[in-house]
Design a protein around this motif. Structure first.
Motif, PDB file in Angstrom:
ATOM      1  N   SER A   1     -39.502 -23.859   8.117  1.00  0.00           N
ATOM      2  CA  SER A   1     -38.554 -23.993   7.016  1.00  0.00           C
ATOM      3  C   SER A   1     -37.980 -22.639   6.632  1.00  0.00           C
ATOM      4  CB  SER A   1     -39.239 -24.641   5.801  1.00  0.00           C
ATOM      5  OG  SER A   1     -38.346 -24.737   4.715  1.00  0.00           O
ATOM      6  N   GLY A   2     -38.835 -21.626   6.537  1.00  0.00           N
ATOM      7  CA  GLY A   2     -38.372 -20.290   6.192  1.00  0.00           C
ATOM      8  C   GLY A   2     -37.448 -19.715   7.243  1.00  0.00           C
ATOM      9  N   ALA A   3     -37.808 -19.887   8.518  1.00  0.00           N
ATOM     10  CA  ALA A   3     -36.978 -19.356   9.601  1.00  0.00           C
ATOM     11  C   ALA A   3     -35.599 -19.991   9.605  1.00  0.00           C
ATOM     12  CB  ALA A   3     -37.672 -19.586  10.944  1.00  0.00           C
ATOM     13  N   LEU A   4     -35.541 -21.291   9.382  1.00  0.00           N
ATOM     14  CA  LEU A   4     -34.243 -21.970   9.362  1.00  0.00           C
ATOM     15  C   LEU A   4     -33.436 -21.575   8.129  1.00  0.00           C
ATOM     16  CD1 LEU A   4     -35.126 -25.541  10.710  1.00  0.00           C
ATOM     17  CD2 LEU A   4     -34.110 -23.607  11.912  1.00  0.00           C
ATOM     18  N   ALA A   5     -34.111 -21.320   6.996  1.00  0.00           N
ATOM     19  CA  ALA A   5     -33.401 -20.827   5.814  1.00  0.00           C
ATOM     20  C   ALA A   5     -32.835 -19.434   6.094  1.00  0.00           C
ATOM     21  CB  ALA A   5     -34.336 -20.797   4.611  1.00  0.00           C
ATOM     22  N   GLY A   6     -33.588 -18.622   6.837  1.00  0.00           N
ATOM     23  CA  GLY A   6     -33.088 -17.304   7.223  1.00  0.00           C
ATOM     24  C   GLY A   6     -31.887 -17.409   8.146  1.00  0.00           C
ATOM     25  N   LEU A   7     -31.938 -18.344   9.088  1.00  0.00           N
ATOM     26  CA  LEU A   7     -30.798 -18.578   9.971  1.00  0.00           C
ATOM     27  C   LEU A   7     -29.592 -19.040   9.172  1.00  0.00           C
ATOM     28  CD1 LEU A   7     -29.540 -18.928  12.801  1.00  0.00           C
ATOM     29  CD2 LEU A   7     -30.554 -21.219  12.874  1.00  0.00           C
ATOM     30  N   ALA A   8     -29.822 -19.925   8.202  1.00  0.00           N
ATOM     31  CA  ALA A   8     -28.727 -20.397   7.354  1.00  0.00           C
ATOM     32  C   ALA A   8     -28.109 -19.243   6.569  1.00  0.00           C
ATOM     33  CB  ALA A   8     -29.234 -21.470   6.383  1.00  0.00           C
ATOM     34  N   GLY A   9     -28.920 -18.239   6.210  1.00  0.00           N
ATOM     35  CA  GLY A   9     -28.396 -17.072   5.523  1.00  0.00           C
ATOM     36  C   GLY A   9     -27.403 -16.303   6.378  1.00  0.00           C
ATOM     37  N   VAL A  10     -27.682 -16.196   7.659  1.00  0.00           N
ATOM     38  CA  VAL A  10     -26.754 -15.517   8.575  1.00  0.00           C
ATOM     39  C   VAL A  10     -25.461 -16.322   8.697  1.00  0.00           C
ATOM     40  CG1 VAL A  10     -26.442 -14.569  10.890  1.00  0.00           C
ATOM     41  CG2 VAL A  10     -28.706 -14.554   9.842  1.00  0.00           C
ATOM     42  N   LEU A  11     -25.586 -17.630   8.821  1.00  0.00           N
ATOM     43  CA  LEU A  11     -24.399 -18.491   8.905  1.00  0.00           C
ATOM     44  C   LEU A  11     -23.578 -18.388   7.622  1.00  0.00           C
ATOM     45  CD1 LEU A  11     -25.889 -21.726  10.565  1.00  0.00           C
ATOM     46  CD2 LEU A  11     -25.027 -19.644  11.649  1.00  0.00           C
ATOM     47  N   PHE A  12     -24.258 -18.314   6.485  1.00  0.00           N
ATOM     48  CA  PHE A  12     -23.588 -18.163   5.191  1.00  0.00           C
ATOM     49  C   PHE A  12     -22.781 -16.867   5.159  1.00  0.00           C
ATOM     50  CE2 PHE A  12     -23.310 -16.685   0.846  1.00  0.00           C
ATOM     51  CZ  PHE A  12     -23.077 -17.815   0.091  1.00  0.00           C
ATOM     52  N   ALA A  13     -23.412 -15.759   5.582  1.00  0.00           N
ATOM     53  CA  ALA A  13     -22.728 -14.462   5.577  1.00  0.00           C
ATOM     54  C   ALA A  13     -21.542 -14.460   6.533  1.00  0.00           C
ATOM     55  CB  ALA A  13     -23.720 -13.357   5.960  1.00  0.00           C
ATOM     56  N   ALA A  14     -21.698 -15.103   7.692  1.00  0.00           N
ATOM     57  CA  ALA A  14     -20.617 -15.142   8.675  1.00  0.00           C
ATOM     58  C   ALA A  14     -19.449 -15.977   8.172  1.00  0.00           C
ATOM     59  CB  ALA A  14     -21.130 -15.699  10.002  1.00  0.00           C
ATOM     60  N   ARG A  15     -19.738 -17.054   7.454  1.00  0.00           N
ATOM     61  CA  ARG A  15     -18.658 -17.931   6.988  1.00  0.00           C
ATOM     62  C   ARG A  15     -17.893 -17.330   5.818  1.00  0.00           C
ATOM     63  NH1 ARG A  15     -18.742 -23.672   3.757  1.00  0.00           N
ATOM     64  NH2 ARG A  15     -16.505 -24.041   3.922  1.00  0.00           N
ATOM     65  N   PHE A  16     -18.617 -16.774   4.841  1.00  0.00           N
ATOM     66  CA  PHE A  16     -17.969 -16.328   3.612  1.00  0.00           C
ATOM     67  C   PHE A  16     -17.632 -14.837   3.603  1.00  0.00           C
ATOM     68  CE2 PHE A  16     -20.407 -20.126   2.323  1.00  0.00           C
ATOM     69  CZ  PHE A  16     -19.358 -20.908   1.868  1.00  0.00           C
ATOM     70  N   GLY A  17     -18.316 -14.067   4.443  1.00  0.00           N
ATOM     71  CA  GLY A  17     -17.979 -12.651   4.541  1.00  0.00           C
ATOM     72  C   GLY A  17     -18.539 -11.814   3.408  1.00  0.00           C
ATOM     73  N   THR A  18     -18.333 -12.207   2.195  1.00  0.00           N
ATOM     74  CA  THR A  18     -18.830 -11.481   1.029  1.00  0.00           C
ATOM     75  C   THR A  18     -20.212 -12.006   0.640  1.00  0.00           C
ATOM     76  OG1 THR A  18     -16.586 -11.119   0.215  1.00  0.00           O
ATOM     77  CG2 THR A  18     -18.377 -10.868  -1.360  1.00  0.00           C
ATOM     78  N   VAL A  19     -21.152 -11.081   0.475  1.00  0.00           N
ATOM     79  CA  VAL A  19     -22.529 -11.462   0.148  1.00  0.00           C
ATOM     80  C   VAL A  19     -22.994 -10.648  -1.052  1.00  0.00           C
ATOM     81  CG1 VAL A  19     -24.904 -11.631   0.968  1.00  0.00           C
ATOM     82  CG2 VAL A  19     -23.010 -11.919   2.580  1.00  0.00           C
ATOM     83  N   ASP A  20     -23.549 -11.322  -2.054  1.00  0.00           N
ATOM     84  CA  ASP A  20     -24.154 -10.631  -3.183  1.00  0.00           C
ATOM     85  C   ASP A  20     -25.534 -11.218  -3.449  1.00  0.00           C
ATOM     86  OD1 ASP A  20     -23.738 -13.045  -4.458  1.00  0.00           O
ATOM     87  OD2 ASP A  20     -22.004 -12.358  -5.601  1.00  0.00           O
ATOM     88  N   ALA A  21     -26.178 -10.746  -4.520  1.00  0.00           N
ATOM     89  CA  ALA A  21     -27.555 -11.160  -4.797  1.00  0.00           C
ATOM     90  C   ALA A  21     -27.668 -12.622  -5.192  1.00  0.00           C
ATOM     91  CB  ALA A  21     -28.139 -10.286  -5.905  1.00  0.00           C
TER      92      ALA A  21
END
Length: 347
Positions: free
Chosen positions: A239-259
């Protein structure tokens, strides 16, 4: 002359396979219901606004579903073991900010390194959750509620009020968020790959079947030699690993990342899994259903926006769907128990 007494045969024990078969039939029916609800919702929304079925609208729905589906697959794995992971939104945010910082400082890194880094960050968080649940013998609800705030606090401390803007990230990484193969976005392909691998493992391999057995009855699973503690840790790690992968996909899609990236995702993820037929009491459900639940929730959000309906109603609808799904689980459990008891009485 005394008549010979014939001992009555012992009551037939219902195997876990039979019980899963009954539950499986029910939850397949629920997955069919989700598909029907999707069709009705799409048709109705399209008749009200034809732009809903435009190419860009469909693409946006698929991209939104991809991130939520990856999270829902990991959540389904944990929930099948009769646990829950409320920290996935914070893990997504931590992974997105960590990978964004790494790419900002090392713009020459390939995308595959970013994906692997996200998996590692998420897996480390999942390992913390699993270890505390296993060795501390603390309920997963309490542990992951605590790490939800702990991981989010770590991101806020690290970010220090700063955000990573798209102009600071490599062009190749941002292009990956928009790139397609034969018209299908990479993010969607990754989500489908995750879903297929998890579905095959849970259905066809011993490790996957052990997770279902644990969810049905942890005590019985231990009696037959299943390593419940180890498997619980593995489930949280996944579950944690897939949440981490989703974080990369999130950053790639939206470009802007904050806390604040990923804030509130945990509730939608649990909702997607529950609505998709993953029982909150463990032992049944599938990653296919969880992914369909993610698609349904994404379509609901898009439909409300297209119909110009207040987004408050999205939260109300999601809440109602969760209550209906939990109620259906209990109703099914009671009916199955009665059916199996009646079957035993006639054997």
């Amino acid at each position: 002359m005394n008549a010979t007494k014939v001992a009555a045969p012992p009551p037939r024990q219902v195997s876990a396979g039979e019980r899963r078969s009954v539950f499986g039939t029910v939850f397949k029916a629920r997955e069919s219901g989700i598909v029907l609800a999707l069709v009705v919702l799409v048709v109705f929304t399209a008749t009200q606004n034809s732009r809903f079925l435009s190419g860009q609208s469909i693409r946006d729905i698929l991209l939104g579903t991809a991130i939520l589906a990856v999270l829902a697959v990991g959540q389904a794995v944990v929930m099948i073991t009769r646990n829950i992971d409320l920290s996935v939104g914070s893990v997504l945010g931590l992974s997105a900010f960590a990978v964004g910082s790494m790419l900002r400082d090392n713009p020459g890194l390939p995308v595959i390194v970013a994906l692997l880094a996200g998996l590692v960050v998420g897996a480390a968080c999942g390992l913390i959750n699993g270890a505390v649940v296993r060795f501390g013998r603390v309920p997963a609800l309490v542990v992951t509620l605590g790490t939800l705030y702990a991981f989010r606090g770590a991101v806020y401390f690290w970010a220090g009020g700063q955000q990573i803007n798209a102009d600071k990230l490599p062009r190749s990484f941002l292009d990956f968020g928009d790139a397609s193969v034969l018209g299908v976005p990479w993010l969607v392909l990754i989500a489908v790959l995750v879903m297929v691998i998890a579905g095959v493992v849970l259905r066809n391999y011993r490790g996957g079947r052990e997770l279902y057995a644990m969810g049905s009855s942890p005590q019985a699973a231990e009696l037959v030699g299943i390593k419940v503690g180890r498997n619980t840790t593995i489930a949280f790690l996944v579950s944690g690993a897939l949440a981490g992968l989703a974080g990369v996909l999130f950053a790639a899609r939206f470009g802007t990342v904050d806390a604040a990236a990923g804030t509130g995702y945990e509730l939608n993820v649990v909702a997607a899994a529950v609505v998709g037929g993953v029982a909150v009491f463990g032992g049944s459900g599938s990653v296919w259903g969880a992914s369909l639940g993610a698609l349904l929730l994404t379509v609901i959000g898009s439909a409300l926006a297209v119909l110009d309906i207040d987004q408050f109603w999205q939260q109300a609808i999601v809440g109602a769907l969760i209550l209906l799904a939990i109620g259906a689980d209990r109703l099914v459990a009671v009916r199955v128990a009665k059916a199996l008891k009646k079957r035993d009485s006639h054997v």
